[in-house]
Design a protein around this motif. Structure first.
Motif, PDB file in Angstrom:
ATOM      1  N   SER A   1       0.832  -1.210   0.000  1.00  0.00           N
ATOM      2  CA  SER A   1       0.000   0.000   0.000  1.00  0.00           C
ATOM      3  C   SER A   1       0.864   1.256   0.000  1.00  0.00           C
ATOM      4  N   THR A   2       1.988   1.208   0.672  1.00  0.00           N
ATOM      5  CA  THR A   2       2.898   2.356   0.746  1.00  0.00           C
ATOM      6  C   THR A   2       3.375   2.765  -0.640  1.00  0.00           C
ATOM      7  N   VAL A   3       3.783   1.790  -1.417  1.00  0.00           N
ATOM      8  CA  VAL A   3       4.267   2.075  -2.777  1.00  0.00           C
ATOM      9  C   VAL A   3       3.147   2.638  -3.637  1.00  0.00           C
ATOM     10  N   HIS A   4       1.951   2.102  -3.519  1.00  0.00           N
ATOM     11  CA  HIS A   4       0.830   2.636  -4.306  1.00  0.00           C
ATOM     12  C   HIS A   4       0.545   4.094  -3.939  1.00  0.00           C
ATOM     13  N   LEU A   5       0.578   4.415  -2.660  1.00  0.00           N
ATOM     14  CA  LEU A   5       0.369   5.806  -2.250  1.00  0.00           C
ATOM     15  C   LEU A   5       1.465   6.708  -2.796  1.00  0.00           C
ATOM     16  N   ALA A   6       2.709   6.274  -2.631  1.00  0.00           N
ATOM     17  CA  ALA A   6       3.837   7.109  -3.045  1.00  0.00           C
ATOM     18  C   ALA A   6       3.891   7.288  -4.559  1.00  0.00           C
ATOM     19  N   LEU A   7       3.518   6.250  -5.320  1.00  0.00           N
ATOM     20  CA  LEU A   7       3.505   6.375  -6.781  1.00  0.00           C
ATOM     21  C   LEU A   7       2.504   7.430  -7.250  1.00  0.00           C
ATOM     22  N   ALA A   8       1.494   7.697  -6.433  1.00  0.00           N
ATOM     23  CA  ALA A   8       0.509   8.722  -6.785  1.00  0.00           C
ATOM     24  C   ALA A   8       1.027  10.128  -6.534  1.00  0.00           C
ATOM     25  N   GLY A   9       2.190  10.247  -5.895  1.00  0.00           N
ATOM     26  CA  GLY A   9       2.816  11.561  -5.787  1.00  0.00           C
ATOM     27  C   GLY A   9       2.601  12.307  -4.485  1.00  0.00           C
ATOM     28  N   VAL A  10       2.111  11.620  -3.451  1.00  0.00           N
ATOM     29  CA  VAL A  10       1.952  12.291  -2.163  1.00  0.00           C
ATOM     30  C   VAL A  10       3.283  12.289  -1.412  1.00  0.00           C
TER      31      VAL A  10
ATOM     32  N   LEU B   1       8.538  -1.978  11.994  1.00  0.00           N
ATOM     33  CA  LEU B   1       9.808  -1.398  11.545  1.00  0.00           C
ATOM     34  C   LEU B   1      10.820  -1.321  12.684  1.00  0.00           C
ATOM     35  N   LEU B   2      10.335  -1.389  13.910  1.00  0.00           N
ATOM     36  CA  LEU B   2      11.216  -1.285  15.073  1.00  0.00           C
ATOM     37  C   LEU B   2      12.075  -2.527  15.277  1.00  0.00           C
ATOM     38  N   HIS B   3      11.553  -3.699  14.892  1.00  0.00           N
ATOM     39  CA  HIS B   3      12.219  -4.917  15.347  1.00  0.00           C
ATOM     40  C   HIS B   3      12.266  -6.047  14.332  1.00  0.00           C
ATOM     41  N   ASP B   4      11.604  -5.906  13.199  1.00  0.00           N
ATOM     42  CA  ASP B   4      11.484  -7.052  12.297  1.00  0.00           C
ATOM     43  C   ASP B   4      12.108  -6.749  10.932  1.00  0.00           C
ATOM     44  N   PRO B   5      13.323  -7.265  10.685  1.00  0.00           N
ATOM     45  CA  PRO B   5      13.965  -7.015   9.379  1.00  0.00           C
ATOM     46  C   PRO B   5      13.205  -7.605   8.206  1.00  0.00           C
ATOM     47  N   ARG B   6      12.299  -8.547   8.471  1.00  0.00           N
ATOM     48  CA  ARG B   6      11.485  -9.117   7.388  1.00  0.00           C
ATOM     49  C   ARG B   6      10.502  -8.089   6.829  1.00  0.00           C
ATOM     50  N   VAL B   7      10.252  -7.027   7.594  1.00  0.00           N
ATOM     51  CA  VAL B   7       9.415  -5.923   7.132  1.00  0.00           C
ATOM     52  C   VAL B   7      10.275  -4.770   6.649  1.00  0.00           C
ATOM     53  N   LEU B   8      11.240  -4.366   7.452  1.00  0.00           N
ATOM     54  CA  LEU B   8      12.039  -3.178   7.148  1.00  0.00           C
ATOM     55  C   LEU B   8      12.811  -3.312   5.841  1.00  0.00           C
ATOM     56  N   ILE B   9      13.518  -4.408   5.668  1.00  0.00           N
ATOM     57  CA  ILE B   9      14.385  -4.556   4.490  1.00  0.00           C
ATOM     58  C   ILE B   9      13.574  -4.638   3.199  1.00  0.00           C
ATOM     59  N   PRO B  10      12.524  -5.488   3.114  1.00  0.00           N
ATOM     60  CA  PRO B  10      11.721  -5.497   1.883  1.00  0.00           C
ATOM     61  C   PRO B  10      11.036  -4.163   1.604  1.00  0.00           C
ATOM     62  N   LEU B  11      10.595  -3.467   2.656  1.00  0.00           N
ATOM     63  CA  LEU B  11       9.920  -2.182   2.458  1.00  0.00           C
ATOM     64  C   LEU B  11      10.857  -1.163   1.842  1.00  0.00           C
ATOM     65  N   ILE B  12      12.056  -1.046   2.389  1.00  0.00           N
ATOM     66  CA  ILE B  12      13.024  -0.094   1.836  1.00  0.00           C
ATOM     67  C   ILE B  12      13.405  -0.487   0.410  1.00  0.00           C
ATOM     68  N   THR B  13      13.603  -1.777   0.194  1.00  0.00           N
ATOM     69  CA  THR B  13      13.955  -2.253  -1.153  1.00  0.00           C
ATOM     70  C   THR B  13      12.861  -1.910  -2.154  1.00  0.00           C
ATOM     71  N   SER B  14      11.611  -2.146  -1.791  1.00  0.00           N
ATOM     72  CA  SER B  14      10.497  -1.874  -2.711  1.00  0.00           C
ATOM     73  C   SER B  14      10.369  -0.387  -3.009  1.00  0.00           C
ATOM     74  N   LEU B  15      10.535   0.451  -1.993  1.00  0.00           N
ATOM     75  CA  LEU B  15      10.452   1.895  -2.207  1.00  0.00           C
ATOM     76  C   LEU B  15      11.531   2.362  -3.170  1.00  0.00           C
ATOM     77  N   ARG B  16      12.721   1.821  -3.031  1.00  0.00           N
ATOM     78  CA  ARG B  16      13.824   2.210  -3.918  1.00  0.00           C
ATOM     79  C   ARG B  16      13.594   1.695  -5.334  1.00  0.00           C
ATOM     80  N   MET B  17      13.120   0.466  -5.457  1.00  0.00           N
ATOM     81  CA  MET B  17      12.861  -0.087  -6.789  1.00  0.00           C
ATOM     82  C   MET B  17      11.759   0.692  -7.510  1.00  0.00           C
ATOM     83  N   ALA B  18      10.806   1.217  -6.742  1.00  0.00           N
ATOM     84  CA  ALA B  18       9.723   2.009  -7.333  1.00  0.00           C
ATOM     85  C   ALA B  18      10.138   3.452  -7.590  1.00  0.00           C
ATOM     86  N   GLY B  19      11.291   3.860  -7.060  1.00  0.00           N
ATOM     87  CA  GLY B  19      11.783   5.220  -7.266  1.00  0.00           C
ATOM     88  C   GLY B  19      11.062   6.265  -6.443  1.00  0.00           C
TER      89      GLY B  19
END
Length: 259
Positions: free
Chosen positions: A102-111, A120-138
């Motif tokens: 959902s984060t990527v969809h919101l950000a792609l819309a330009g907000v 994000l505080l404790h689980d790298p299974r969330v933090l690392i994929p999230l950052i990777t996806s945001l970067r891949m989406a630009g």
């Protein structure tokens, strides 16, 4: 209603969708799937939560690390993206991002997006994929990730950065008083012209937060999707229309009657 457009390499056509990847015909389709290399189809038969609407057989995608916590369906993500297009360049808030679909969809819309997510505080299974996806989406440059809980972190961002959000998406903790607390803090720090979107109104506690907005002067509408989305708005904004999938009877659960 004419929905604004935005240039992104992930825009595609309805004809490119798989048969069970329904998207309302009036909505623009965006498919950032390649930004989620871990994404795969989930098996709805594995879901034990009785509030999941298995009878609506839309494609259900998951991160293998969280096989019972799926992404928004293609239709639901398109509702989010198309509404966010109305707020290009404006401040937006997401309460609950999981791995970032959902984060990527919101950000792609330009907000310009603030994200509050406790995992994000404790689980790298969330933090690392999230950052990777945001970067891949630009889109990583206009997303502010905050590890922590709502409403505390929402209050901290709003107070320290003098923030009033024009678009808010609530998809956090679905149980107990948490959705109501999310709704109240969202309303407190909402701009005069604002839209608040909810996912999972199939959950009674989530619906209670949505109902609180309806009972406190906000306009509301229900989107008939697999897990049921809702939108509340005020001022000079208006949510995009949506056509439910005609293949299914989209009955509402009793806890949504009268909202």
């Amino acid at each position: 209603m004419e929905i604004p457009s935005r240039s992104t390499p992930f825009i595609t056509t309805h004809e490119s969708l798989l048969p069970d990847d329904y998207v309302s015909p009036n909505l623009q389709v965006v498919m950032p799937d390649k930004c989620f290399p871990q994404m795969k189809r989930g098996n709805m038969d594995d879901i034990k939560n009785p509030l999941f609407r298995k009878h609506i057989k839309h494609a259900w995608y998951v991160d293998p690390n969280f096989p019972e916590c799926g992404f928004l369906t293609r239709d639901e993500a398109s509702i989010l993206y198309n509404n966010a297009l109305l707020f290009q360049g404006e401040p937006a808030l997401e309460i609950g991002s999981h791995v970032g679909w959902s984060t990527v969809h919101l950000a792609l819309a330009g907000v310009n997006l603030d994200v509050v997510e406790p995992m994000l505080l404790h689980d790298p299974r969330v933090l690392i994929p999230l950052i990777t996806s945001l970067r891949m989406a630009g889109v990583h440059s206009h997303v502010n990730l905050v590890g922590g809980f709502s409403p505390e972190e929402v209050i901290k961002i709003a107070e320290t950065q003098n923030r009033k959000w024009k678009l808010i998406f609530i998809d956090g903790n679905h149980n107990g008083e948490y959705p109501l607390k999310d709704a109240k803090v969202a309303a407190k720090y909402a701009a005069k012209d604002c839209m608040i979107l909810f996912h999972d109104l199939a959950f009674p506690d989530v619906a209670a937060g949505f109902a609180w907005l309806a009972n406190n002067g906000w306009n509301t509408r229900i989107y008939h999707t697999q897990q049921i989305m809702g939108v509340a708005w005020r001022g000079s904004v208006e949510p995009v229309p949506h056509c439910p999938d005609p293949q299914y009877q989209m009955d509402l659960p009793e806890h949504l009657f009268g909202i």
